[in-house]
Design a protein around this motif. Structure first.
Motif, PDB file in Angstrom:
ATOM      1  N   HIS A   1       0.868  -1.184   0.000  1.00 51.43           N
ATOM      2  CA  HIS A   1       0.000   0.000   0.000  1.00 51.43           C
ATOM      3  C   HIS A   1       0.897   1.224   0.000  1.00 51.43           C
TER       4      HIS A   1
ATOM      5  N   ILE B   1       6.404   0.254  -9.229  1.00 49.25           N
ATOM      6  CA  ILE B   1       5.384  -0.785  -9.403  1.00 49.25           C
ATOM      7  C   ILE B   1       5.825  -1.799 -10.448  1.00 49.25           C
TER       8      ILE B   1
ATOM      9  N   PHE C   1      -1.417  -3.731  -5.542  1.00 46.15           N
ATOM     10  CA  PHE C   1      -1.034  -2.434  -4.988  1.00 46.15           C
ATOM     11  C   PHE C   1      -2.260  -1.629  -4.583  1.00 46.15           C
ATOM     12  N   GLY C   2      -2.164  -1.014  -3.428  1.00 43.63           N
ATOM     13  CA  GLY C   2      -3.135  -0.020  -3.007  1.00 43.63           C
ATOM     14  C   GLY C   2      -2.430   1.319  -2.922  1.00 43.63           C
ATOM     15  N   ALA C   3      -3.190   2.388  -2.726  1.00 42.38           N
ATOM     16  CA  ALA C   3      -2.565   3.707  -2.652  1.00 42.38           C
ATOM     17  C   ALA C   3      -3.466   4.694  -1.933  1.00 42.38           C
TER      18      ALA C   3
ATOM     19  N   VAL D   1      -4.354   5.744 -11.722  1.00 42.48           N
ATOM     20  CA  VAL D   1      -4.977   4.586 -11.081  1.00 42.48           C
ATOM     21  C   VAL D   1      -4.997   3.393 -12.029  1.00 42.48           C
TER      22      VAL D   1
ATOM     23  N   LEU E   1      -3.569  -0.159 -10.116  1.00 45.09           N
ATOM     24  CA  LEU E   1      -3.865  -0.198  -8.687  1.00 45.09           C
ATOM     25  C   LEU E   1      -5.142  -0.986  -8.431  1.00 45.09           C
ATOM     26  N   SER E   2      -5.252  -1.526  -7.222  1.00 44.78           N
ATOM     27  CA  SER E   2      -6.421  -2.344  -6.877  1.00 44.78           C
ATOM     28  C   SER E   2      -7.246  -1.777  -5.735  1.00 44.78           C
TER      29      SER E   2
ATOM     30  N   LEU F   1      -7.894   1.723  -3.239  1.00 51.34           N
ATOM     31  CA  LEU F   1      -7.625   3.145  -3.033  1.00 51.34           C
ATOM     32  C   LEU F   1      -8.201   3.632  -1.708  1.00 51.34           C
TER      33      LEU F   1
ATOM     34  N   HIS G   1      -9.617  -5.671 -10.546  1.00 48.97           N
ATOM     35  CA  HIS G   1      -8.805  -6.601  -9.765  1.00 48.97           C
ATOM     36  C   HIS G   1      -9.586  -7.874  -9.454  1.00 48.97           C
TER      37      HIS G   1
END
Length: 430
Positions: free
Chosen positions: A260, A287, A299-301, A322, A327-328, A330, A372
């Motif tokens: 994350h 990434i 990955f999260g963010a 995104v 990314l998966s 948020l 995802h």
């Protein structure tokens, strides 16, 4: 936002606001208050990330005083550390404790001569959390599936939007031996997964002799605690992943393939004005580099919507990141100006625009999660049971499942669908 209340016994409660680290530290507060014999009291562990978090804390204090007029009201946490006067001025509050004192021995003893406000200079603190040392052991949150170990506290960086260093102080690391010993004890107690947490965990070790890295700590834990099934990292800074951590991701299957990232924006000018230490290109390269050595990593963010001076084009760069980064998960925060930070003095985006951009970014997050989950259908995953009928896969995917399973069990699941928010499946025996 309040995570809820955790009753210690019938007349003592700890109310937690904000991040997972705060929730973990509330366990230490709970243990310390119990050891000190505190009773008939409510302790509020506050958050200062947004003005809304402070407002919610004040609202909760007033409500608790109405419901429990004779109970002792104690306020601690980041908001109390940064602005103790705000809470000291509330007639509902009996004691204000700073972050350095909230889990210290004797903090909750009933001493008539103790000052009502006990908040020290957090920048002078050199120790990490006291509950990392000695016999006191803080385990999991809400069950036996997962336990948290605070390896680091504070932050040396000064992002223009962030007030947290003034609530947590400068970065301090727990000694590697203490961390390993706590992980060993948690594994022996039956926890299937341990999460390393802190304010800025990728800075772990910089203040220790020899300046070891987070990757070296991870490798040491996995080597010295072979009985631990799963090790996970909490939120990390995209600017600080070291070579040893990359090696662990590539070679250690017990290190979970989920990162994350504290990204905050996808536009280079906004990142510069935030005083972040990475660019959009840096994030994409990181990434890609991780996926090259561990293709199954998700990955999260974290993102902030509506940062001062953000134009429509700048915001569009964040939204497009995104999908471009794949990314998966948020976490989206509308920009909240914090007094005393440089960003609070920058030209603001209209509140209505901030709100709309946060909604757009959350929608992009929902679409990313759906993509995802689409990729999970047909897979067989190893997952740890969090509660009856709900488990968490190695890449952090939440899976509703059919069949038996006790919290902490690690089971195989065949994914057969999803509802847009979590996957669904059934137990699978190879």
């Amino acid at each position: 936002m309040a995570d809820g209340t955790q009753p210690v016994h019938a007349d003592l409660e700890v109310v937690t606001f904000g991040c997972r680290l705060n929730a973990y530290e509330s366990e230490a507060i709970k243990a310390r208050a119990t050891a000190d014999g505190l009773s008939d009291a409510v302790i509020f562990n506050t958050c200062a990330v947004t003005a809304e978090a402070v407002r919610q804390a004040r609202q909760a204090i007033r409500k608790a005083r109405r419901e429990r007029p004779g109970s002792k009201m104690i306020v601690t946490g980041c908001a109390a550390q940064i602005d103790p006067a705000t809470f000291a001025d509330m007639t509902e509050v009996d004691v204000v404790l700073g972050n350095a004192d909230k889990s210290a021995p004797g903090a909750y003893l009933d001493r008539p001569d103790a000052p009502r406000v006990r908040v020290n200079d957090i920048m002078s603190v050199r120790e990490t959390a006291g509950h990392l040392v000695g016999e006191q052991l803080i385990g999991g949150l809400g069950g036996r599936a997962r336990a948290y170990v605070e390896v680091q506290n504070g932050c040396d960086h000064r992002c223009t939007f962030c007030i947290i260093p003034y609530g947590r102080g400068n970065s301090r690391s727990a000694a590697a031996g203490e961390v390993v010993e706590q992980v060993r004890r948690l594994a022996a107690d039956g926890y299937g997964e341990v999460v390393l947490t802190g304010v800025d965990i990728t800075s772990w070790g910089a203040d220790l002799p020899g300046a070891p890295t987070l990757g070296q700590l991870v490798a040491r834990i996995l080597k010295l605690v072979p009985q631990l099934p799963r090790l996970r990292l909490s939120s990390i800074d995209a600017a600080e992943i070291d070579a040893d951590l990359m090696r662990c991701l590539a070679e250690e299957p017990r290190l979970m393939p989920y990162l994350h990232l504290s990204l905050q924006a996808g536009d280079d000018m906004i990142l510069k004005r935030m005083k972040r230490r990475h660019s959009r290109g840096d994030a994409l390269k990181l990434i890609a580099d991780v996926r090259a050595v561990r293709p199954d990593t998700a990955f999260g963010a974290d993102f902030i919507a509506g940062f001062p001076t953000e134009t429509d084009e700048m915001f569009a760069n964040t939204v497009s990141l995104v999908e471009e980064a794949g990314l998966s998960f948020l976490h989206v925060f509308p920009f909240s100006p914090r007094p005393g930070t440089p960003a609070a003095r920058m030209p603001a985006v209209a509140k209505a625009v901030v709100k709309e951009r946060a909604a757009q970014l959350r929608a992009a997050g929902d679409a990313a999660l759906a993509r995802h989950l689409d990729r999970q259908v047909g897979r067989t995953v190893s997952a740890i049971v969090e509660k009856a009928g709900l488990a968490r896969a190695e890449d952090f995917t939440e899976v509703a499942f059919e069949g038996a399973g006790e919290p902490g069990d690690i089971i195989s699941l065949r994914i057969d669908g999803h509802d847009g928010f979590k996957a669904s499946g059934a137990r699978f025996s190879p």
